[in-house]
Write an enzyme that holds these catalytic residues in place. Structure first.
Site, PDB file in Angstrom:
ATOM      1  N   ASN A  96      53.888  47.747  -1.585  1.00 42.34           N
ATOM      2  CA  ASN A  96      54.799  47.267  -2.626  1.00 42.34           C
ATOM      3  C   ASN A  96      55.189  45.798  -2.471  1.00 42.34           C
ATOM      4  OD1 ASN A  96      55.892  50.323  -1.709  1.00 42.34           O
ATOM      5  ND2 ASN A  96      55.188  50.060  -3.813  1.00 42.34           N
ATOM      6  N   ILE A 104      58.338  41.397  -3.954  1.00 39.79           N
ATOM      7  CA  ILE A 104      58.638  42.786  -3.578  1.00 39.79           C
ATOM      8  C   ILE A 104      58.880  43.615  -4.822  1.00 39.79           C
ATOM      9  CG2 ILE A 104      60.216  44.283  -2.294  1.00 39.79           C
ATOM     10  CD1 ILE A 104      60.993  41.760  -0.662  1.00 39.79           C
ATOM     11  N   CYS A 105      58.237  44.768  -4.882  1.00 39.78           N
ATOM     12  CA  CYS A 105      58.496  45.676  -6.009  1.00 39.78           C
ATOM     13  C   CYS A 105      59.420  46.782  -5.513  1.00 39.78           C
ATOM     14  CB  CYS A 105      57.191  46.260  -6.529  1.00 39.78           C
ATOM     15  SG  CYS A 105      57.449  47.434  -7.862  1.00 39.78           S
ATOM     16  N   LEU A 106      60.669  46.688  -5.883  1.00 40.49           N
ATOM     17  CA  LEU A 106      61.666  47.660  -5.411  1.00 40.49           C
ATOM     18  C   LEU A 106      62.696  47.855  -6.519  1.00 40.49           C
ATOM     19  CD1 LEU A 106      62.859  49.348  -3.096  1.00 40.49           C
ATOM     20  CD2 LEU A 106      63.897  47.260  -2.209  1.00 40.49           C
TER      21      LEU A 106
END
Ligand SMILES: [Zn+2]
Ligand SMILES: [Zn+2]
Ligand SMILES: [Zn+2]
Lengths: 191, 443
Positions: A96, A104-106
């Site tokens: 991610n 960042i993919c969050l």
């Protein structure tokens, strides 16, 4: 006697400063944030911060235990109603995190952000993400594929390799003396 | 104390202030009285329909942003907010006492030589033998001695006072044992020991002014009722509001109608937020003050600041062309002062840690903005040195870090590896299918 709080007391700078003060006060060998080794603003801009994260408390199976990363944190003027932008400056191999940019993919840094979280809370979420990668929409396609195939040994090997290769060995200057000392104090606690 | 009044916009206090004192448990009290959005003490606290509390301004801004409670994310509407008056009273009371309690808590635990105050306390001790409160640790006790003998007296009075005989013109009634004015004792007995307040002069005996004012306050506060509040402003439906109508609304409110449509909308929205939050306040501010706050907002959070979304921001700052001067100039107002204050505070903490002989007067002084800072001022917009990162040269990494499959000794065998992995993945329902895949791989 103090009157009602003015709007000026609710600027992002004020809130960041409160967070930083609380963070450094709670910073001790028994810190509630063992993975956040340091968190400091640029000397000229309180809304632009740097942070060092460590993976030492993550489960060995994650592969990230030896990792040490530099991250950049940009706080928007609408903070805390808008989330900070957190990116890995140190390269990290994670499903991610975009390898090239450190993006960042969050969810909690995007649509699920809440002002309650704060910068420190957001950083803790990032640490948690390291131990619990999501494979649904990976930014790092290869890592996503490895995890999807269930090749956890392969994924872990890759992760561990890059943790060693890219490990950030620097320190964040805390603007004046005391800072490096504190870093050393923390270094002792680490294995 | 001077510091109590210093709780202004630039005083940064937080709940961790208590952690380096013997009163660590007050950190929890302190934290519970703070808004989770601004991390400051609640200012005009409002309770949501999901029973979470925030400052009026904080929750209104937040709801404007996404319509959800910041604590639990349930949908919420501004009109459902209600004043949390009990919280407001608590916060105000705690704020009034905080500086004093903190100063008291920070008095170092050094034994104090007997003084006049000490002998006074000794005398009291003789009178009232040993009540539980007297048996405190040497630390707290020495603090109370240095702080003020008055405090000790108050504590002492609230404990056993049966044989306490103050020189205040009262005598003990032989029938009910209550203290009664000497001049009124005969009437008191004649009236059959009435329960009226007059019959309890002991509540006004020296040192117990706390209790006395408590009674007085509650009786005064009884008629407290509806506060006269300004009328709330309705939200506009911006999609159906024409430019000229919006401009007229702004001018009518005495606000600037300059800027593009997006800016006008943001400005008017913030104005409504400020205005409505002010309507909740126990002591509403003047329109002029609200306008000044809107100006501050425009400089720091609104206006041009809104043009760059959070995602663009990263790009801007990564870019070498980024105009840091302009950027920090925009935040200049609070910035210098905030930094200076934080430094002073850090300095104070540091010196407290190193020298235990620090007096409360000194630590209070360090938090006062008009004291010259001990550290050099931060120069805003100085291009000379804005890279704080010192990268130590580490040409040689440990060999172990370079091995591709670097397994540590403590690793479990592969099968249990999957098991623990499953535990992790289980938290994400979306991964259920992958879990079965992982299982099927196993021999
Ligand atoms: Zn608030
Ligand atoms: Zn809620
Ligand atoms: Zn009587």
């Amino acid at each position: 006697m103090s009157g009602p709080k003015t709007a000026s007391s609710r600027t992002p700078t004020k809130r960041i400063l409160t967070e930083l003060t609380a963070f450094s006060s709670a910073h001790s060998p028994s810190s509630p944030h063992p993975n956040i080794l340091s968190l400091v603003p640029l000397p000229s801009n309180l809304l632009s911060l740097r942070c060092i994260l460590s993976g030492h408390t993550l489960p060995p199976t994650s592969g990230y235990t030896t990792g040490r990363w530099l991250l950049s944190i940009q706080v928007p003027p609408q903070y805390p109603n808008q989330p900070p932008t957190i990116t890995f400056v140190t390269k990290i191999c994670h499903a991610n995190v975009k390898w090239e940019t450190g993006e960042i993919c969050l969810d909690v840094l995007k649509e699920n952000w809440t002002p309650v979280l704060g910068v420190v809370g957001a950083l803790e979420s990032v640490v948690r993400l390291l131990g619990e990668p999501g494979v649904d929409s990976p930014l790092n396609v290869e890592m996503g594929a490895l995890l999807r195939q269930g090749d956890t040994i392969g994924a872990r090997g890759l992760v561990g390799y890059w943790c060693g290769e890219e490990r950030f060995e620097g320190h964040l200057d805390e603007e004046e003396e005391g800072g490096s000392n504190r870093e050393e104090v923390r270094g002792r606690g680490k294995r | 104390m001077d510091r109590a009044s210093k709780d202004d916009a630039f005083e940064v206090t937080d709940s961790t202030d208590w952690l380096d004192t013997p009163m660590k448990s007050l950190a929890g009290v302190d934290a519970a009285l703070r808004c989770q959005v601004c991390r400051d003490f609640y200012s005009t606290p409002m309770i949501t329909s999901c029973s979470h509390t925030f400052c009026s301004l904080c929750i209104r801004r937040s709801l404007n942003n996404d319509g959800k409670c910041p604590a639990c994310r349930s949908p919420e509407q501004e009109m459902k907010l209600r004043n949390n008056n009990a919280m407001e009273d608590l916060v105000e009371a705690f704020k009034r006492g905080r500086a004093d309690i903190l100063a008291f808590a920070r008095i170092p635990a050094i034994p104090v030589a007997p003084t006049r105050k000490r002998s006074l306390e000794q005398a009291e001790e003789d009178v009232e033998d040993s009540s539980p409160k007297r048996r405190r640790s040497g630390r707290t006790k020495s603090s109370s001695q240095t702080k003020s003998s008055q405090k000790a007296t108050v504590v002492a009075d609230s404990d056993g006072d049966s044989d306490y005989s103050p020189e205040d013109g009262t005598v003990e009634c032989p029938i009910c044992q209550r203290r009664v004015k000497e001049t009124g004792i005969n009437k008191h007995i004649d009236d059959g020991c009435p329960d009226e307040l007059q019959a309890f002069p002991h509540i006004t005996k020296p040192g117990s002014s706390r209790t006395g004012s408590g009674y007085a306050k509650s009786s005064i506060q009884l008629p407290e009722k509806a506060i006269k509040r300004p009328e709330r402003l309705p939200q506009l439906n911006y999609s159906t509001t024409k430019d000229n109508v919006l401009k007229k609304k702004l001018t009518d409110a005495g606000l600037s109608a300059g800027g593009n449509r997006q800016l006008l909308e943001k400005r008017y929205k913030e104005w409504i937020t400020l205005w409505n939050a002010n309507c909740d306040a126990t002591k509403p501010k003047s329109k002029g003050e609200l306008k000044r706050e809107l100006e501050i907002w425009e400089r720091t959070q609104g206006g041009r600041a809104t043009a760059s979304s959070s995602t663009q921001m990263g790009a801007i700052i990564r870019d070498k062309e980024f105009d840091r001067d302009a950027w920090s100039g925009k935040h200049n107002d609070d910035f210098k002062q905030l930094i200076a204050n934080a430094k002073r505070k850090a300095q104070a903490k540091k010196s407290e840690n190193t020298s235990s002989a620090n007096t409360p007067a000194e630590s209070a002084g360090t938090a006062t903005p008009d004291v010259a800072p001990t550290t050099p001022d931060v120069v805003i917009g100085d291009n000379g040195n804005d890279d704080p990162i010192l990268i130590e040269d580490t040409p040689e990494k440990p060999a172990s870090q370079k091995r591709f499959f670097d397994e540590s000794n403590s690793d479990p065998p592969p099968s249990s590896q999957y098991q623990s992995k499953l535990g992790v993945l289980d938290k994400d329902a979306g991964l259920a299918s992958d879990i079965t895949t992982i299982r099927s791989v196993q021999p």
